[in-house]
Design a protein around this motif. Structure first.
Motif, PDB file in Angstrom:
ATOM      1  N   GLN A  27      34.092  41.732  29.736  1.00 49.61           N
ATOM      2  CA  GLN A  27      33.633  42.074  31.193  1.00 49.61           C
ATOM      3  C   GLN A  27      34.402  42.385  32.001  1.00 49.61           C
ATOM      4  O   GLN A  27      34.223  43.420  33.078  1.00 49.61           O
ATOM      5  CB  GLN A  27      32.639  40.856  31.701  1.00 49.61           C
ATOM      6  CG  GLN A  27      31.353  40.569  30.819  1.00 49.61           C
ATOM      7  CD  GLN A  27      30.673  39.280  31.403  1.00 49.61           C
ATOM      8  OE1 GLN A  27      31.299  38.389  31.920  1.00 49.61           O
ATOM      9  NE2 GLN A  27      29.398  39.164  30.879  1.00 49.61           N
ATOM     10  N   ASP A  28      35.665  41.933  32.036  1.00 50.99           N
ATOM     11  CA  ASP A  28      36.666  42.324  33.167  1.00 50.99           C
ATOM     12  C   ASP A  28      37.032  43.628  32.847  1.00 50.99           C
ATOM     13  O   ASP A  28      37.400  44.373  33.813  1.00 50.99           O
ATOM     14  CB  ASP A  28      38.073  41.370  33.139  1.00 50.99           C
ATOM     15  CG  ASP A  28      37.532  40.005  33.527  1.00 50.99           C
ATOM     16  OD1 ASP A  28      36.696  39.914  34.403  1.00 50.99           O
ATOM     17  OD2 ASP A  28      38.210  38.662  33.193  1.00 50.99           O
ATOM     18  N   LYS A  74      35.110  50.860  35.091  1.00 54.52           N
ATOM     19  CA  LYS A  74      33.941  51.550  35.799  1.00 54.52           C
ATOM     20  C   LYS A  74      34.785  51.960  37.400  1.00 54.52           C
ATOM     21  O   LYS A  74      34.471  53.076  37.760  1.00 54.52           O
ATOM     22  CB  LYS A  74      33.140  50.476  36.444  1.00 54.52           C
ATOM     23  CG  LYS A  74      31.933  50.081  35.540  1.00 54.52           C
ATOM     24  CD  LYS A  74      30.777  49.327  35.687  1.00 54.52           C
ATOM     25  CE  LYS A  74      29.860  49.158  34.660  1.00 54.52           C
ATOM     26  NZ  LYS A  74      28.819  48.294  34.773  1.00 54.52           N
ATOM     27  N   ASN A  75      35.746  50.940  37.741  1.00 49.00           N
ATOM     28  CA  ASN A  75      36.683  51.558  38.872  1.00 49.00           C
ATOM     29  C   ASN A  75      37.278  52.709  38.496  1.00 49.00           C
ATOM     30  O   ASN A  75      37.449  53.585  39.359  1.00 49.00           O
ATOM     31  CB  ASN A  75      37.703  50.478  39.339  1.00 49.00           C
ATOM     32  CG  ASN A  75      36.832  49.176  39.872  1.00 49.00           C
ATOM     33  OD1 ASN A  75      35.706  49.366  40.344  1.00 49.00           O
ATOM     34  ND2 ASN A  75      37.478  47.951  39.871  1.00 49.00           N
ATOM     35  N   LYS A  82      34.770  46.187  34.198  1.00 51.65           N
ATOM     36  CA  LYS A  82      34.805  46.402  35.617  1.00 51.65           C
ATOM     37  C   LYS A  82      35.951  47.465  35.940  1.00 51.65           C
ATOM     38  O   LYS A  82      35.989  48.263  36.765  1.00 51.65           O
ATOM     39  CB  LYS A  82      35.131  45.077  36.295  1.00 51.65           C
ATOM     40  CG  LYS A  82      33.765  44.312  36.329  1.00 51.65           C
ATOM     41  CD  LYS A  82      34.241  42.883  36.998  1.00 51.65           C
ATOM     42  CE  LYS A  82      33.051  41.980  36.936  1.00 51.65           C
ATOM     43  NZ  LYS A  82      33.280  40.626  37.531  1.00 51.65           N
ATOM     44  N   LYS A  83      37.258  47.215  35.267  1.00 53.76           N
ATOM     45  CA  LYS A  83      38.485  48.001  35.375  1.00 53.76           C
ATOM     46  C   LYS A  83      37.862  49.554  35.083  1.00 53.76           C
ATOM     47  O   LYS A  83      38.333  50.310  35.554  1.00 53.76           O
ATOM     48  CB  LYS A  83      39.453  47.446  34.397  1.00 53.76           C
ATOM     49  CG  LYS A  83      40.111  46.238  34.944  1.00 53.76           C
ATOM     50  CD  LYS A  83      41.040  45.889  34.128  1.00 53.76           C
ATOM     51  CE  LYS A  83      41.941  44.535  34.613  1.00 53.76           C
ATOM     52  NZ  LYS A  83      42.911  44.124  33.415  1.00 53.76           N
TER      53      LYS A  83
END
Length: 108
Positions: free
Chosen positions: A58-59, A65-66, A62-63
């Motif tokens: 999940q982390d 997606k950024n 997120k990275k």
């Protein structure tokens, strides 16, 4: 032949039919059953590992997606291509400088 322990109270307690059945049940449930305690421990350990993997991924999502949001800007795409893949414009020269501690030495 007489058993020397026959009149002892602990011997009578151990041979009590309820105690024997209860002991058998406990041993069966702890070690021999399909849902035994040992199997539950292994499954709980596996669940914990999978939950750790889930948080890690999940982390990472997120990275990523950024990173995707950054790449909507063409200047960011160019910067990434230059840094990561050493791409250049037609009228440029690129010099790659490696320091002594940056490379992995092969021990032969």
């Amino acid at each position: 032949m007489n058993n020397p322990f026959q009149n002892k109270p602990w011997y009578k307690f151990i041979l009590n039919k309820y105690i024997v059945v209860t002991l058998f049940f406990v041993v069966w449930m702890l070690f021999l059953d399909n849902y035994s305690y040992l199997d539950h421990r292994l499954l709980n350990k596996e669940v914990n590992e999978l939950e750790d993997n889930k948080t890690y991924y999940q982390d990472e999502i997120k990275k990523d997606k950024n990173q995707i949001k950054k790449f909507k800007n063409p200047a960011e795409i160019e910067k990434y291509a230059r840094e990561k893949y050493f791409m250049k414009k037609d009228n440029e020269d690129i010099y790659i400088i490696e320091f002594e501690g940056d490379t992995i030495e092969n021990n032969k």
